[in-house]
Scaffold this motif. Structure first.
Motif, PDB file in Angstrom:
ATOM      1  N   ALA B  92      -9.003   3.530  -3.727  1.00 14.17           N
ATOM      2  CA  ALA B  92      -9.995   2.744  -2.981  1.00 14.17           C
ATOM      3  C   ALA B  92      -9.309   1.825  -1.978  1.00 14.17           C
ATOM      4  O   ALA B  92      -9.711   1.741  -0.810  1.00 14.17           O
ATOM      5  N   ILE B  93      -8.262   1.170  -2.428  1.00 17.07           N
ATOM      6  CA  ILE B  93      -7.613   0.184  -1.549  1.00 17.07           C
ATOM      7  C   ILE B  93      -6.738   0.856  -0.499  1.00 17.07           C
ATOM      8  O   ILE B  93      -6.755   0.478   0.679  1.00 17.07           O
ATOM      9  N   ALA B  96      -8.839   2.458   2.187  1.00 16.34           N
ATOM     10  CA  ALA B  96      -9.365   1.430   3.093  1.00 16.34           C
ATOM     11  C   ALA B  96      -8.262   0.945   4.027  1.00 16.34           C
ATOM     12  O   ALA B  96      -8.508   0.681   5.214  1.00 16.34           O
ATOM     13  N   GLU B  99      -7.492   3.536   6.711  1.00 14.88           N
ATOM     14  CA  GLU B  99      -8.634   3.571   7.631  1.00 14.88           C
ATOM     15  C   GLU B  99      -8.538   2.434   8.640  1.00 14.88           C
ATOM     16  O   GLU B  99      -8.671   2.627   9.849  1.00 14.88           O
ATOM     17  N   LYS B 100      -8.262   1.252   8.112  1.00 13.44           N
ATOM     18  CA  LYS B 100      -8.162   0.087   8.996  1.00 13.44           C
ATOM     19  C   LYS B 100      -6.994   0.236   9.977  1.00 13.44           C
ATOM     20  O   LYS B 100      -7.135  -0.025  11.175  1.00 13.44           O
ATOM     21  N   THR B 147      -2.576  -4.446   6.784  1.00 11.53           N
ATOM     22  CA  THR B 147      -3.969  -4.913   6.714  1.00 11.53           C
ATOM     23  C   THR B 147      -4.033  -6.430   6.804  1.00 11.53           C
ATOM     24  O   THR B 147      -5.087  -6.994   7.083  1.00 11.53           O
ATOM     25  N   ASN B 148      -2.879  -7.071   6.496  1.00 11.44           N
ATOM     26  CA  ASN B 148      -2.841  -8.525   6.560  1.00 11.44           C
ATOM     27  C   ASN B 148      -3.770  -9.153   5.523  1.00 11.44           C
ATOM     28  O   ASN B 148      -4.255 -10.270   5.717  1.00 11.44           O
ATOM     29  N   ASN B 149      -4.023  -8.421   4.483  1.00  9.35           N
ATOM     30  CA  ASN B 149      -4.934  -8.903   3.445  1.00  9.35           C
ATOM     31  C   ASN B 149      -4.121  -9.198   2.182  1.00  9.35           C
ATOM     32  O   ASN B 149      -3.740  -8.301   1.436  1.00  9.35           O
ATOM     33  N   SER B 150      -3.878 -10.482   1.936  1.00  8.94           N
ATOM     34  CA  SER B 150      -2.972 -10.859   0.849  1.00  8.94           C
ATOM     35  C   SER B 150      -3.485 -10.384  -0.505  1.00  8.94           C
ATOM     36  O   SER B 150      -2.697 -10.052  -1.392  1.00  8.94           O
ATOM     37  N   ARG B 151      -4.809 -10.332  -0.647  1.00 10.91           N
ATOM     38  CA  ARG B 151      -5.349  -9.876  -1.932  1.00 10.91           C
ATOM     39  C   ARG B 151      -5.077  -8.386  -2.141  1.00 10.91           C
ATOM     40  O   ARG B 151      -4.705  -7.961  -3.233  1.00 10.91           O
ATOM     41  N   MET B 152      -5.275  -7.609  -1.111  1.00 14.28           N
ATOM     42  CA  MET B 152      -5.025  -6.170  -1.258  1.00 14.28           C
ATOM     43  C   MET B 152      -3.528  -5.925  -1.459  1.00 14.28           C
ATOM     44  O   MET B 152      -3.136  -5.050  -2.240  1.00 14.28           O
ATOM     45  N   ILE B 155      -2.668  -6.627  -5.130  1.00 13.43           N
ATOM     46  CA  ILE B 155      -3.156  -5.600  -6.046  1.00 13.43           C
ATOM     47  C   ILE B 155      -2.283  -4.352  -5.971  1.00 13.43           C
ATOM     48  O   ILE B 155      -1.903  -3.780  -6.996  1.00 13.43           O
ATOM     49  N   ARG B 200      -7.716   9.239   5.616  1.00 17.08           N
ATOM     50  CA  ARG B 200      -8.305   8.977   4.305  1.00 17.08           C
ATOM     51  C   ARG B 200      -8.129  10.191   3.375  1.00 17.08           C
ATOM     52  O   ARG B 200      -7.770  10.042   2.207  1.00 17.08           O
TER      53      ARG B 200
END
Lengths: 219, 219
Positions: B92-93, B96, B99-100, B147-152, B155, B200
């Motif tokens: 899932a991650i 994503a 894709e981004k 993605t620059n998404n610290s949460r992703m 994980i 994807r």
DNA sequence: TACTAATATATTACATACATAAAAATATTG
DNA sequence: CAATATTTTTATGTATGTAATATATTAGTA
């Protein structure tokens, strides 16, 4: 070799402290910007600082609170970037969830979701916004629950907690609730009919709208 | 009102203990099925049990170890269901993410990924499987990082840790490494050319294959 | 008064102590 | 000897003690 793992007993003081503190946060008892301290919380719960600290560490790892070294603790103050990150993550997981459910779940499994839709409508009619928030949460967690993936469930639960800390208001903005239900309805219909692509798109749209609502209501 | 949050200083003993213990686990020093205890670890690190325990609680929350009440600690023993869950979340991650990236990242940002592909080939040629694992990890984390998404990012890092605890072998199965590179290459090409759907799909295929490799190698 | 230095206060971060439960070792009994 | 009861050991889970540090307060001075 030792036998199968048992889980850390849930009746430990640390566990209880975690549940109690989390609830007090989620129910809005903690003020944003206010400093709290371990000692007072421990006294409040009638236990020592140690299990309280363990509970707080867990809450901090879930981003609900932050430790201010030698100063105390406070609710995490989420900024715009946090909101972007959290909703991006949420979208990844909830899209994957509806995709899986649309592909595999038999109709009876979708009952909980339909039920929550009824509850949402009822809550809006009665202007009971706490009930609406609860039903909304149920709608979303029902999908994750159906994935049967405990990790995805935990993450989504944690995200709901964070959003609740951001401010309950966003979810209950007068006009928003009605639209939320329409968006939910669209997602549900697509899932029920097995339209994977549509389900993903409706979920994406819904989460984008929700994110905007959160951003507008605060920050 | 207090000013902006500072983060719990990273030079705390608890933080150091966390890093040290995590590294000792990831480098394969912990035996599966073996019982460990806080006291020995604390003595080993030359500190008291308190910061060690905090570190262990964090590792447990990341599913790397489990507490056996009043008995000690052990490496988590992942079963088939765990593997399914972990790879489903990972898919899932990472889907994503690609894709981004395929949608938004300018070519220069993709350099780190291309670089890791070179490192993967070199590692296979030299039959240096530790280097291969490292390059493989870099390939995947590069996407998440972009993605620059610290949460992703967290994980995915945690997922890598779990997979490493499952057994390093899976990643380095003789025949698998070559195929991994091909799959990586396909993903990279699709991303570079902005083919979202392809990216994807290639990522999904790659992760499915990786999961099978993990399942075959253990469990 | 405004500014600086010294001191006091609050609160953690870590260390240590203690109580209790589980296992292992030992003793007891039929 | 086998089976069970008892004791000892071990490791956690929780409580408490202590030193360091961030901030607030006070005193002192130009």
């Amino acid at each position: 070799m030792p036998k199968l793992a048992t889980i850390k007993q849930p009746e430990s003081l640390a566990r209880m402290a975690y549940e109690a503190i989390r609830q007090s946060i989620l129910s809005g008892q903690w003020q944003i910007g206010e400093l709290y301290n371990e000692k007072a919380i421990a006294a409040d719960l009638g236990i020592s600082r140690t299990p309280v600290r363990e509970a707080l560490l867990e809450l901090a790892s879930q981003d609900l609170i932050i430790f201010m070294p030698r100063r105390g603790l406070m609710l995490n103050r989420f900024n715009l970037r946090d909101v972007d990150e959290i909703f991006e993550l949420r979208k990844a997981i909830e899209q994957a969830s509806v995709e899986k459910i649309a592909n595999t779940s038999p109709l009876p499994d979708l009952l909980a979701i339909e039920e929550s839709l009824l509850e949402q409508r009822k809550a809006v009619n009665q202007k009971d916004y706490m009930a609406f928030i609860e039903a909304d949460r149920k709608f979303h967690t029902s999908f994750t629950t159906l994935t049967n993936n405990s990790r995805m469930i935990s993450i989504v639960e944690n995200i709901r907690d964070m959003i609740q800390v951001m401010g309950i208001k966003a979810l209950s903005l007068e006009g928003r609730a009605v639209k939320v239900i329409e968006e939910h309805q669209a997602i549900f219909k697509a899932v029920k009919e097995g339209h994977v692509k549509k389900a993903r798109n409706f979920m994406a749209y819904h989460l984008d709208q929700s994110m905007e609502a959160v951003k507008e209501s605060e920050l």
